[in-house]
Structure formats: structure tokens, C-alpha cells
Design an enzyme around this catalytic site. Structure first.
Site, mmCIF file in Angstrom:
data_model
loop_
_atom_site.group_PDB
_atom_site.id
_atom_site.type_symbol
_atom_site.label_atom_id
_atom_site.label_comp_id
_atom_site.label_asym_id
_atom_site.label_seq_id
_atom_site.Cartn_x
_atom_site.Cartn_y
_atom_site.Cartn_z
ATOM 1 C CG ASP A 7 1.179 -18.064 -25.282
ATOM 2 O OD1 ASP A 7 1.477 -18.570 -24.284
ATOM 3 O OD2 ASP A 7 0.371 -17.143 -25.791
ATOM 4 C CG ASP A 9 -3.571 -18.334 -20.835
ATOM 5 O OD1 ASP A 9 -4.582 -19.187 -20.789
ATOM 6 O OD2 ASP A 9 -2.988 -18.302 -19.683
HETATM 7 P P1 B16 Z 1 -1.157 -18.684 -14.109
HETATM 8 P P2 B16 Z 1 0.453 -17.801 -21.826
HETATM 9 C C1 B16 Z 1 0.222 -16.661 -19.177
HETATM 10 O O1 B16 Z 1 -0.109 -17.801 -20.132
HETATM 11 C C2 B16 Z 1 -1.061 -15.806 -19.328
HETATM 12 O O2 B16 Z 1 -1.087 -14.930 -20.329
HETATM 13 C C3 B16 Z 1 -0.846 -14.588 -18.057
HETATM 14 O O3 B16 Z 1 -1.805 -13.704 -18.140
HETATM 15 C C4 B16 Z 1 -0.797 -15.522 -16.658
HETATM 16 O O4 B16 Z 1 -0.521 -14.623 -15.753
HETATM 17 C C5 B16 Z 1 0.314 -16.414 -16.528
HETATM 18 O O5 B16 Z 1 0.083 -17.481 -17.800
HETATM 19 C C6 B16 Z 1 0.405 -17.351 -15.519
HETATM 20 O O6 B16 Z 1 -0.921 -18.285 -15.664
HETATM 21 O O7 B16 Z 1 -1.406 -17.649 -13.040
HETATM 22 O O8 B16 Z 1 -2.442 -19.475 -14.543
HETATM 23 O O9 B16 Z 1 -0.254 -19.540 -13.748
HETATM 24 O O10 B16 Z 1 0.249 -16.843 -22.234
HETATM 25 O O11 B16 Z 1 2.147 -18.091 -21.270
HETATM 26 O O12 B16 Z 1 0.004 -19.143 -22.021
HETATM 27 MG MG MG Z 2 -0.340 -15.665 -24.203
#
Ligand code: B16
Ligand code: MG
Length: 214
Positions: A7, A9
Site C-alpha cells: 500500500d 499512503d
Molecule cells: P486520492 P492508500 C488512500 O491511499 C489514502 O489512504 C486515503 O486517505 C485516500 O482518500 C485515498 O488513497 C484516495 O487518494 O484522493 O489521492 O486519490 O492508503 O490506498 O495508498
Molecule cells: Mg494506506
């Protein structure tokens, strides 16, 4: 195991604070003054539109679907502005050592993130050179806990799901890994509560890779 799917974030990079700042800015503009870090924790691993619902649930206004899309886009623009300043200092502790170790072992490295900003984050942090395949929000229609993002990653790596280990920091991500038929390593502040196959506070705290990869 022949591959590890990370993953993004909260596992490879620390973008949580930037997501929080961008959502907070939007909340302030909407007159929602009680959006807290605790609410932000619920947005971990959750899609952009679901994250918006968490913000809006703290206010009283009802918005149309079209308005919600505009609000999500507004937040994303704030977030993208913040991402411009991103450097390799956002890479979490133990990540580079882990990627190097896995590469040397001949393990394929994938990324499985619902973020549509994945390419720019990988590029700005210098992580792209370590990654064999990327599956992200731009490749999928269903967010975690749906397994799609990990199934696409395995497909791109040309590996069966049983040969892939997922590393995740969110409950939604661990559920997605299970649904994909993949073992998982849970990390981050909630590592003990995620229900993953294995658990460690962070990648710098994993000392049993041989067991994990067996
Ligand atoms: P975006 P992951 C997620 O990433 C984040 O944890 C989450 O907080 C966010 O809303 C989501 O990506 C969408 O991200 O707005 O940049 O498209 O944890 O799956 O890497
Ligand atoms: Mg994450």
C-alpha cells in the site's frame, strides 16, 4: 512468496498529514469547524468520495452528487499543491532498506493504492525506481475493501494471488487482501487491530522476512 504488494499512503510514504491539511482546508471553507485528526484517521485507506462523506457528516448541509464531486476535486487540488513540495523525506522509516532487501532476494515489488495521485507520489519521493508494477486508483473502479486493486497488481506482476504478500496500514486494505486470497502484513499505528496475517509497528520493525516470504 514471489511478490510483495505495498500500500502507498501510510506504508511507503507519510502523506496522511497532507491529506489531513487538504481536507481541513475544505472543511474550514464549508464552515465545518469540528473536523479533527481523529476523523482523519477514519479516512485511512478509504476512497476520496468516502473520505468526503466523513468530512460532510461533521456538518449539517446536504449537497447534491454534482456538488460533492466539485468539493472532492477542490480538496484534491489543495492536496496536489501540497504534493509539489514532497521529497524523499516523506519515505517512511525502513522502506528503502526493505525494498533493497527484497530486490536482492529476487522478490517482485508491486504497489496497490486506491490513490489516483500514486504516480506523482512515487516520482517525487524517488521510489519509482524500486517498483516493478503499480496498481492504483487510475486502474480500478472499486476501492478497498474490494480486492480489485490487489488483483490488478498480481495480474500486472504475473503472479498468482497465493504468491503475493500485501503490506497495509488500514482495515479496509487488510479486508481487501483477504478477499483477494493474499496473506498480509499489517503496519502503522493500528497494526495490532487490523486482523492481518502478520503484524509489525513499521517496516523498520520486521525481523522475520524469511517467515513472511515462506
Ligand atoms: P486520492 P492508500 C488512500 O491511499 C489514502 O489512504 C486515503 O486517505 C485516500 O482518500 C485515498 O488513497 C484516495 O487518494 O484522493 O489521492 O486519490 O492508503 O490506498 O495508498
Ligand atoms: Mg494506506
Amino acid at each position: 512468496m514471489k511478490g510483495v504488494i505495498f500500500d502507498l499512503d501510510g506504508v511507503l510514504v507519510s502523506t496522511d498529514e497532507l491529506h489531513y491539511q487538504a481536507w481541513k482546508q475544505l472543511a474550514d471553507e464549508l464552515g465545518i469547524v469540528n473536523f479533527t485528526k481523529e476523523d482523519n484517521e477514519k479516512q485511512r485507506g478509504v476512497s476520496r468520495m468516502e473520505s468526503l462523506e466523513i468530512v460532510l457528516s461533521k456538518g449539517n448541509t446536504v449537497y447534491s452528487e454534482k456538488e460533492k464531486e466539485m468539493l472532492a476535486e477542490k480538496k484534491n487540488n489543495y492536496y496536489k499543491e501540497l504534493l509539489q513540495e514532497l521529497t524523499d523525506s516523506a519515505v517512511l522509516s525502513g522502506v528503502k532498506e526493505t525494498l533493497k532487501f527484497l530486490k536482492e532476494k529476487g522478490i517482485l515489488i508491486g504497489v496497490g493504492s486506491v490513490s489516483k495521485n500514486t504516480p506523482v507520489i512515487l516520482e517525487k519521493t524517488g521510489l519509482l525506481e524500486w517498483i516493478d508494477q503499480v496498481s492504483c486508483g487510475l486502474d480500478i473502479t472499486k476501492s478497498k475493501p474490494d480486492p480489485e486493486v490487489f488483483l490488478v497488481a498480481a495480474q500486472k506482476l504475473e503472479l498468482p494471488c497465493s504468491e503475493c504478500l500485501v503490506v497495509e496500514d488500514s482495515a479496509a486494505g487488510i479486508t481487501a487482501a483477504k478477499a483477494a486470497g493474499m496473506k498480509s502484513l499489517g503496519v502503522g499505528p493500528f497494526y495490532q487491530e487490523l486482523g492481518a496475517t502478520y503484524a509489525a509497528r513499521g517496516l523498520n520493525d520486521v525481523h522475520n522476512w524469511d517467515e513472511l516470504l515462506a
